[in-house]
Every structure is written in structure tokens, then in C-alpha cells.
Design an enzyme around this catalytic site. Structure first.
Site, PDB file in Angstrom:
ATOM      1  CD  GLN A  56      -3.075  -0.980   2.181  1.00  0.00           C
ATOM      2  OE1 GLN A  56      -2.652  -0.846   3.318  1.00  0.00           O
ATOM      3  NE2 GLN A  56      -4.344  -1.271   1.930  1.00  0.00           N
ATOM      4  CB  THR A  64       1.296  -5.178   8.828  1.00  0.00           C
ATOM      5  OG1 THR A  64       2.301  -4.497   9.579  1.00  0.00           O
ATOM      6  CG2 THR A  64       1.585  -6.673   8.914  1.00  0.00           C
ATOM      7  CG  HIS A  65      -2.503  -3.438   5.286  1.00  0.00           C
ATOM      8  ND1 HIS A  65      -2.981  -2.167   5.376  1.00  0.00           N
ATOM      9  CD2 HIS A  65      -2.720  -4.004   6.496  1.00  0.00           C
ATOM     10  CE1 HIS A  65      -3.475  -1.955   6.586  1.00  0.00           C
ATOM     11  NE2 HIS A  65      -3.328  -3.061   7.284  1.00  0.00           N
ATOM     12  CG  ASN A  66       3.243  -7.331   3.535  1.00  0.00           C
ATOM     13  OD1 ASN A  66       2.911  -7.273   4.716  1.00  0.00           O
ATOM     14  ND2 ASN A  66       4.313  -6.722   3.085  1.00  0.00           N
ATOM     15  CG  ASN A  95      -3.173  -4.178  -0.734  1.00  0.00           C
ATOM     16  OD1 ASN A  95      -4.300  -4.131  -0.233  1.00  0.00           O
ATOM     17  ND2 ASN A  95      -2.075  -4.295  -0.017  1.00  0.00           N
TER      18      ASN A  95
END
Lengths: 591, 127
Positions: A348, A517-519, A557
Site C-alpha cells: 500500500q 502490514t498489508h502485504n 491491494n
């Protein structure tokens, strides 16, 4: 030599939200289930009770609830021409490593991703033409619909104690909610949190600028709550220690208080902690998996756990890593554009401003994980015309605080020296007077953003590290510039005494500082095995008794936090397994 | 169900009670069970069942910080409180006001009638 254990119906790798949901659901359906979790058991009463939990050194600096990079990490680089180097300290993202996973230390932001994501390529091509999407942007439709997921979103929201205000109930727009959200069957289980001053000021400013602010939905119980499974939540006390901490008040929707204790009470379920899965084992014909091998990290003992079904429920990155280590599916090659495992890694982007108001007292030590107001006017609002700005995707913008810690949070106007007497004076002067406006932006998949196995570096088990190749592309730069501009316009309309203006992230991505922490991606879902790793039920196209559950199946994403669809997909997959797969163990979608 | 509490007579009674610092004795334990929802994520009324908070079994007339198998805050251990209905009422209304630096993560129950109901429930359920 690994000790071979007795076969079970299903083995779950990683016990966070997805593992917890699957464990509870499948054990209740009568299946014998074993969960293998790398980390230790953690509980609110033993580990997160006051005063010990409020320890910034332990949880923020030393990452006690997170993956230990001395044992396993990733190598990172920005593009395939560089040599990747190991990330020796966590920074940009923080995978959890305890029972409950990252959902112990999350903030709780829970969104419903809509058909604007699931039909991304069709929508943009239809409106802007095929040439609008750059050739190297490997986005496509997901092969699932919002309507299919709606009941599962609902289920997750009621399980995780989400506080919020509906914006659209069965097509009726609700005042005070998010008018752009897709229709929901009913409201959130809990009313929104009490807004903090910063959120109130942002709400007013956003309205004055013609936007549509609403309280951010989050898994911070606004009052005491018992979920449909009987799990008890206390009311959030706005202690300000949310992100990176376990909740001291049992008020945060986390699997270690919601689904996992219910699974633990079921004799069909067994949890083994400190169990590090090293490989998923394939049958000789390669059409099925037969179980996993794992190591007890306390004593080094190795085991083989045979299972009728393997469910990868670890952190998104680690699910993909296990697939590559196990040689299941064809690894992605960005040059030849063949293979699928490792493809479409996304992250992101974001931007943020700090506003200083002399004479205001924001009390930044009091907030919840979801203490902010948000606008989606530049996100899931399809009336927002991306044409003139030339980017795909969007960003949500919010004003407020989340875990601005007493020691770590030192807002000072730009130009203040970074240490010494002047810095001390400035930090004392401005601490109470600052608030933030931030944007979280989507990242579209790109041909050259991907995972593979590192050729050089190995982990404590002698296995190749995961290699991440990632950078923001022109699409994200454009989106970031637009976000910074809009943030600054709203910020200036509020007449702050001083303003640290927002700027777009256009420098190459690095592993510091913390970003998100948005992998996502790496084993993406789709309608056929040529360009995806799993079908819409998150079932491997290669081995039908292997399911990959987590943000690793996302095709790109979005601007939103991923946990809403992660939780919904876990329930969706659980239903597919219980109601269809166990009766007829075969591919749920013909290849 | 909550009973309607409207009109001046009730208000006067409540104000008088607050002024005198007296707990109301007319609590309804059935309604109190509903109020206990605020507590149940951390407290049990069963003997020896400690969660984030100590067991409330036999809490009435117990001394604060008395259970040996629960780690209390120093503030509560030193408070010298005996949990009479009156003391519980004052504590639940605003825990940090009565015992500063205690560790119970709870903001307080402002309504005197709610507290009376809750205490009536504890008197019944936790003995």
C-alpha cells in the site's frame, strides 16, 4: 529423521484469524483438526494485563509479538536488476508470530471490499478504454462478487465485534455512515466509538469541503458485547495502546479471545505451538498433498503430520513462501511472464499531514485503534473521475489518531532541530496541539513486483529466504500526489497554526520506516489455473486438498485494510469445505 | 428490560442518595445480570476462576486484594477497602477516582440504578 504422526483430517498452518476461523468451523463439523503455530500461546490475563502490556520498548521497539528475523526473514530489492539483501530488522511491515497472529496486535480496521476491487479491470476498461491500464499493470478481475461475500462479511463483523455506522442498509443510504459502501444486510453489531477531538474537527472540515465523513469501522468494542459464538468482549477504554499491543480490556476483536478458545474447547481440535512448518508434502502423482513436515523450535525435533487436507493460514508472505519451498505450482517468472506462484505481490501507499493548533488540547494519549473519521470520496466513489488524474485505484483519507504512544509520538513542526534543547522545547510545546490527516492508498499489481526464492540467503532451517521485489510505480506516484494535494487542501481549510504538509511517496520503497502490514498477493485467486494459484474457494488448482487462506489470494491491494475480506473469505472457504468438499473431495471449480 | 426512570421524584431520590454517598438498596438482580455484561469479559462469579480480573465469588464483604492467586495492583492491595455494597457502589461508579492507579480497564458505570442492580446481582450470584 522426522517422526511420523497419526493422520488427521486437516492440518492448519498458522493460527490467527483465518486459522482460528477454520479450526473452529471444521472441528465443529466433526473433522479432526490439528493447528501448527510457530509462536507461543498468549492470553489477555497472562500477557496483556496491566501494567505490563503498556511497554513501548518491549512491543514497539523489540517487536515481542512479531516474527523473529534472526530465524527467518525476507530479502528485498526494488527491481530485478538489483541484488536483494536480507531485512535483518522488522520495519515496513510487522507479521505476527503468536497464537492469534497479527490479529493480536492489529488496530481492528475492518472494511468490506466491493466489486470495485473484484471487477477492477472490467470497470476501468469499460469506462476509460483498454489503453488506460498500463501494459505492465497485471490487474484483473478476481472471479468473486460482493454479493457472494456479503453474508460472510456480516459473519466476520459480528464475530470480531466491529463498531461502526452503516452507510447503506439494503440500498437505503444511512445518514452518518459511508454513503459509498455497498449495500449490507444489517448494521454493524456495535455503535461507533466515541469520537476524539481530532476526528470531530476532521469531520467538520470534510463536510465543509463537500465530502462525506463517517466513523471508521473497527474491531474495538464500543461497549461490552457477546458475539454469536458466545465470546465475551469488554468495552474499549481508549487506552491508546492498540496497534502492536494485545488488548488489556478484551475489547479488541482478536482470534485469541473470539474463535480460538471455542476451537480449543472442541475435542476434535488440537493446537501445537512452537511448531514451524517447513514443507507441504505432495503425493507421488502431484495431484494431492499428504501433510506437512514441521520442527518443534524449542528442541529441534522434526515431525511429519499426515493430513487429508492442508490449510495454509499463516501470514500472507509465509503462505506464499511455503508454496515456493514445497514446489507446488509453477513459480512466477516476470520476464517470460509464466507461472503463478509469487505473482502480483502488492503493498500500500500513503501520505500524511500533521496539523498544529496552538491552544487546542487533543489528548493524544486517549484513543482507540479506530479513533478516526474517514472519507471515501476518493476511494470507492465511482463518481470520482480518475480520468484526468490518470491512475487506477483510490485512497481513503482520515483524521484522528491511532496508538500515538507517550514516548514514541513527538510531533513537531518541520524545521525543528531533531535533538537538543530546541527540540525538547518544541516537543513540550506542540505535543498536545497536533493532529493528523492521512491517506491510505491502493497499489495495483505490476509485472515486476513479485516474490521468489532468494538464490543466496537461507533461514535457520537452511531453506532459501523469500525474496521480495517491489517498488511503487507511476500509478502509485500519481495517486500519492493527488492524495497529498487533497489532504493539504482540507488541512489548510482548518486554519492550523502550523502545518507539516503531506507529500507523495515517490522515492523507492524501503524496509524502514513502518508503513503498513498489508502485504497481499503471491498466490492469487482467479477463474483458471493459467493465471491464478487458487480458485474462488481458495483451493489450489494443483492439489485439490490444499487451501490457501489469507491476503495472499488478493489479486491487487485496495486502499482499505485487508482483514475484512480475509475474515470473510475464511468463513466462505470453511463453508465450501464443510458443505461440499468433505462430501466430494475434488476440485470445487473445474479447471 | 430497563425500567423507565423518568420524572422528578426519582431524580430527587437519586440526587439525595448521591449527596449522602449511599448505595441504593433497591437493586434488581435480574436487571443486574444484564449490567454484568460490562464485567464478564474479565470477571467470573465462580470460585477460583480468575481472568483478566479476579473471581468475584464472595466479593461482598471480602477485603480488596485478598485473593492469593491473583496479582493485584499495589494500589488496590494498599487500599484497605472492604467490599461492602457501599464501597462497591463507589468503586464501580468511577474506579480511578476511588482507587487511583488501580489496573481495572473500565471507565465506570455512571447510573446509580444500574449499579444498584449490578450489586444486587453480585450479592445473589457471587456467594
Amino acid at each position: 529423521m522426522a517422526t511420523k504422526l497419526k493422520e488427521v483430517d486437516a492440518v492448519i498452518v498458522g493460527l490467527g484469524w483465518t486459522g482460528g476461523i477454520l479450526a473452529k468451523e471444521l472441528a465443529a463439523a466433526g473433522l479432526k483438526v490439528v493447528a501448527l503455530e510457530r509462536g507461543a500461546m498468549r492470553s489477555t490475563d497472562k500477557d496483556f494485563a496491566l501494567p505490563n502490556v503498556r511497554d513501548e520498548l518491549r512491543y514497539v521497539v523489540r517487536h515481542e509479538l512479531m516474527q523473529n528475523t534472526a530465524r527467518d526473514t525476507l530479502t528485498v530489492r526494488n527491481n530485478p536488476s538489483q541484488e536483494a539483501l536480507p531485512m535483518r530488522r522488522l520495519g515496513s511491515f510487522l507479521p505476527g508470530e503468536v497464537v492469534g497472529g497479527s490479529a493480536v496486535h492489529w488496530s481492528g480496521h475492518t472494511w468490506r471490499w466491493t466489486d470495485m476491487e473484484f471487477n477492477v479491470r472490467s470497470l476501468y476498461e469499460e469506462r476509460y478504454g483498454k489503453n488506460f491500464i498500463p501494459a505492465d499493470m497485471t490487474i484483473r478481475d478476481w472471479g468473486i462478487t460482493y454479493a457472494e461475500l456479503e453474508p460472510y462479511y456480516d459473519r466476520f463483523e459480528y464475530t470480531a465485534a466491529i463498531s461502526g455506522k452503516a452507510g447503506n442498509i439494503q440500498g437505503q443510504i444511512q445518514p452518518g455512515g459511508n454513503p459509498f459502501e455497498a449495500p449490507r444486510a444489517r448494521d454493524y453489531p456495535l455503535p461507533p466509538l466515541t469520537p476524539i477531538l481530532a476526528a470531530e474537527m476532521f469531520t467538520e472540515a470534510a463536510k465543509n469541503n463537500g465530502y462525506h465523513p463517517f466513523p471508521r469501522p473497527s474491531a474495538n468494542a464500543s461497549r461490552a458485547y457477546t458475539n454469536p459464538d458466545g465470546a465475551k468482549f469488554g468495552a474499549c477504554v481508549y487506552c491508546g495502546y492498540c496497534q502492536r499491543f494485545g488488548c488489556e480490556a478484551n475489547a479488541k476483536g482478536s482470534p485469541h479471545i473470539a474463535v480460538i478458545p471455542i476451537a480449543m474447547r472442541n475435542p476434535n481440535f488440537e493446537l501445537r505451538t512452537h511448531s514451524w512448518v517447513t514443507k507441504v508434502l505432495k503425493d507421488s502423482d502431484g495431484k494431492r498433498v499428504t501433510g506437512v513436515t514441521y520442527t518443534n523450535v524449542l528442541n529441534g525435533e522434526e515431525f511429519e503430520q499426515p493430513a487429508g487436507m492442508v490449510l495454509l493460514c499463516a501470514y500472507a508472505i509465509n503462505n506464499v513462501h511455503l508454496m515456493l519451498l514445497s514446489g507446488i505450482g509453477q513459480p512466477y517468472d516476470p520476464v517470460a511472464q509464466t507461472g503463478v506462484i509469487g505473482k502480483n505481490y502488492c503493498y500500500q501507499t500513503g501520505s500524511g499531514a500533521t496539523l498544529f493548533f496552538e491552544g487546542r488540547h487533543f489528548n493524544p494519549f486517549m484513543n482507540a485503534g479506530g479513533s478516526n473519521a474517514t472519507i471515501d470520496d476518493f476511494n470507492i466513489n465511482w463518481d470520482f473521475d480518475r480520468g484526468p488524474h490518470g491512475f487506477v485505484g483510490g485512497y481513503n483519507m482520515s483524521g484522528g489518531f491511532n496508538t500515538v504512544l507517550p514516548i514514541g509520538y513527538r510531533p513537531v513542526p518541520r524545521g525543528t532541530p531533531q535533538w537538543g534543547k530546541e527540540w525538547k522545547a518544541a516537543t513540550a510545546k506542540w505535543y498536545q496541539t497536533a493532529m493528523n490527516i492521512g491517506a491510505s492508498g491502493s497499489v495495483m499489481a505490476n509485472r515486476y513486483n513479485y516474490y521468489d526464492l532468494d538464490p543466496t540467503y537461507r533461514n535457520a532451517f537452511g531453506q532459501p529466504l523469500m525474496r521480495m521485489t517491489f517498488d511503487y510505480k507511476e500509478n502509485e506516484h500519481k495517486l500519492g500526489r493527488h492524495a497529498a494535494q487533497q489532504i493539504n487542501a482540507i488541512a489548510k481549510s482548518m486554519n492550523p497554526t502550523r502545518l507539516n504538509e503531506a507529500t507523495a511517496r515517490t522515492d523507492p520503497w524501503t524496509v524502514v520506516p513502518y508503513q503498513s502490514t498489508h502485504n497481499t498477493g503471491g498466490t492469487i485467486m482467479g477463474t483458471n489455473p493459467r493465471d491464478s494459484a487458487v480458485n474462488k474457494y481458495l483451493q489450489s488448482w494443483d492439489c485439490h486438498n490444499l487451501f490457501l487462506i489469507g491476503a495472499n489470494v488478493f489479486v491487487h491491494n485496495a486502499s482499505y485494510n485487508p482483514t475484512g475480506p480475509v475474515g470473510a473469505l475464511a468463513y466462505w472457504t470453511a463453508d465450501a469445505i464443510k458443505n461440499r468438499y468433505v462430501k466430494n473431495p475434488a476440485p470445487l471449480v473445474p479447471a | 428490560m430497563r425500567r423507565l426512570r423518568q420524572g422528578a421524584p426519582w431524580l430527587l431520590v437519586a440526587l439525595a442518595a448521591a449527596a449522602a454517598g449511599a448505595a441504593r438498596a433497591d437493586g434488581d438482580s435480574a436487571r443486574g445480570e444484564q449490567r454484568f455484561a460490562d464485567c464478564v469479559a474479565c470477571h467470573s462469579t465462580e470460585r477460583d476462576v480468575n481472568g483478566v480480573g479476579p473471581s468475584l465469588y464472595g466479593v461482598l464483604e471480602r477485603k480488596a486484594g485478598e485473593l492469593t492467586d491473583f496479582r493485584y495492583s499495589p494500589a488496590l492491595r494498599r487500599s484497605g477497602i472492604t467490599w461492602t455494597a457501599q464501597a462497591l457502589d463507589t468503586f464501580i461508579a468511577d474506579p480511578q477516582k476511588m482507587v487511583p492507579a488501580n489496573r481495572m480497564p473500565y471507565g465506570g458505570m455512571p447510573d446509580a440504578g444500574d449499579r444498584a442492580d449490578l450489586i444486587a446481582y453480585l450479592q445473589k450470584a457471587a456467594k
